[in-house]
Design an enzyme around this catalytic site. Sequence first.
Site, PDB file in Angstrom:
ATOM      1  N   HIS A 171     -21.899  41.976   1.972  1.00  0.00           N
ATOM      2  CA  HIS A 171     -21.681  41.330   0.678  1.00  0.00           C
ATOM      3  C   HIS A 171     -22.541  41.980  -0.411  1.00  0.00           C
ATOM      4  O   HIS A 171     -22.051  42.314  -1.492  1.00  0.00           O
ATOM      5  CB  HIS A 171     -22.012  39.837   0.800  1.00  0.00           C
ATOM      6  CG  HIS A 171     -21.928  39.078  -0.487  1.00  0.00           C
ATOM      7  ND1 HIS A 171     -20.780  38.430  -0.888  1.00  0.00           N
ATOM      8  CD2 HIS A 171     -22.845  38.885  -1.472  1.00  0.00           C
ATOM      9  CE1 HIS A 171     -21.003  37.870  -2.068  1.00  0.00           C
ATOM     10  NE2 HIS A 171     -22.252  38.112  -2.449  1.00  0.00           N
ATOM     11  N   GLU A 172     -23.817  42.192  -0.121  1.00  0.00           N
ATOM     12  CA  GLU A 172     -24.719  42.762  -1.131  1.00  0.00           C
ATOM     13  C   GLU A 172     -24.368  44.216  -1.440  1.00  0.00           C
ATOM     14  O   GLU A 172     -24.356  44.631  -2.601  1.00  0.00           O
ATOM     15  CB  GLU A 172     -26.176  42.655  -0.664  1.00  0.00           C
ATOM     16  CG  GLU A 172     -26.684  41.227  -0.517  1.00  0.00           C
ATOM     17  CD  GLU A 172     -26.467  40.399  -1.766  1.00  0.00           C
ATOM     18  OE1 GLU A 172     -26.499  40.945  -2.871  1.00  0.00           O
ATOM     19  OE2 GLU A 172     -26.233  39.183  -1.632  1.00  0.00           O
ATOM     20  N   HIS A 196     -21.406  44.455  -3.813  1.00  0.00           N
ATOM     21  CA  HIS A 196     -21.726  44.322  -5.242  1.00  0.00           C
ATOM     22  C   HIS A 196     -22.116  45.686  -5.815  1.00  0.00           C
ATOM     23  O   HIS A 196     -21.704  46.055  -6.911  1.00  0.00           O
ATOM     24  CB  HIS A 196     -22.919  43.376  -5.449  1.00  0.00           C
ATOM     25  CG  HIS A 196     -22.569  41.920  -5.477  1.00  0.00           C
ATOM     26  ND1 HIS A 196     -21.591  41.381  -6.280  1.00  0.00           N
ATOM     27  CD2 HIS A 196     -23.103  40.869  -4.797  1.00  0.00           C
ATOM     28  CE1 HIS A 196     -21.537  40.064  -6.100  1.00  0.00           C
ATOM     29  NE2 HIS A 196     -22.442  39.724  -5.197  1.00  0.00           N
ATOM     30  N   GLU A 241     -18.139  37.626  -7.182  1.00  0.00           N
ATOM     31  CA  GLU A 241     -18.532  37.060  -5.876  1.00  0.00           C
ATOM     32  C   GLU A 241     -17.383  37.154  -4.879  1.00  0.00           C
ATOM     33  O   GLU A 241     -17.570  37.562  -3.726  1.00  0.00           O
ATOM     34  CB  GLU A 241     -18.955  35.591  -6.035  1.00  0.00           C
ATOM     35  CG  GLU A 241     -20.367  35.402  -6.541  1.00  0.00           C
ATOM     36  CD  GLU A 241     -21.382  36.157  -5.724  1.00  0.00           C
ATOM     37  OE1 GLU A 241     -21.331  36.096  -4.483  1.00  0.00           O
ATOM     38  OE2 GLU A 241     -22.217  36.844  -6.320  1.00  0.00           O
TER      39      GLU A 241
HETATM   40 ZN   LIG Z   1     -23.052  37.930  -4.352  1.00  0.00          ZN
END
Ligand SMILES: [Zn+2]
Length: 269
Positions: A134-135, A138, A195
């Site tokens: 997830h990170e 981004h 997100e």
């Molecule tokens: Zn996030």
Amino acid sequence: MKKLVLTIAVFMVVAACKVNPFTGKKVLNFYPNSQIFPMAFAQYDQFLTENKVIEDSPEARMITKVGQRISSAAERWLAANGYPGYLNDYKWEYNLVNDETVNAWCMPGGKIVFYTGILPITQTETGVAVVMGHEVAHALADHGAQRMSAGTLQQLGAVAGNIAIQDEQKRNMFNQAYGLGSTVGLMLPFSRSHETEADRIGLQIMAIAGYDPAEAAELWKRMKANSGGEAPPEFLSTHPSNDTRIANLTEWAPLAKQEAMKFGVTTFK
Ligand SMILES: [Zn+2]
């Protein structure tokens, strides 16, 4: 003068649209890696000197191992989808910091920090892979640079007549976009669409790295159970709600596995 600023702003937007390789969508980003990365690397180094980095422990080694697998999965995915060299300027680094905050982040150029406070929620290597995916997503999708670009446009609109963005201003906008500065290291929540995008991309790269994407929903259930207490900015986001996020991740996990199978990955741990 106002008209000129507007013209320049429009020009910047048109000139600065870059395709997000993961979604195929054009996004606003007029800060090339060559401008963003040096600032990120400097901030990261400073953060490491001001916080307690755990140099050598089973957990620290695990963070590094998962990070390497996730970054190499991202590289394979990008190369296979027509973006070889996309990560050339990245200088991956994975650090575990002794801090009870429930957080983790990846700065532009692949600079990653996990806080020890998130380990009770990740629980396993696969749980770490969920957060790592997830990170990293981004960063790969340039979400921070997009936020910075949007901030620049606002500033251009607000300060008519002051067109040249000075280095000092650029640094300030960088700090705002990444939530750095006074509260070093705490990332601001990204927008709902960013997100959701990071959830989707993260799921895909964790599966290609050989981790079971079905674990993502489980991790977010634990995050939800934990958020009765004090949740950090990045994970606090009330949007998407935990329930929406868990539903999305459950729905997308089989698709991520299918994608991973194209890369010859057939078992997931
Ligand atoms: Zn996030």
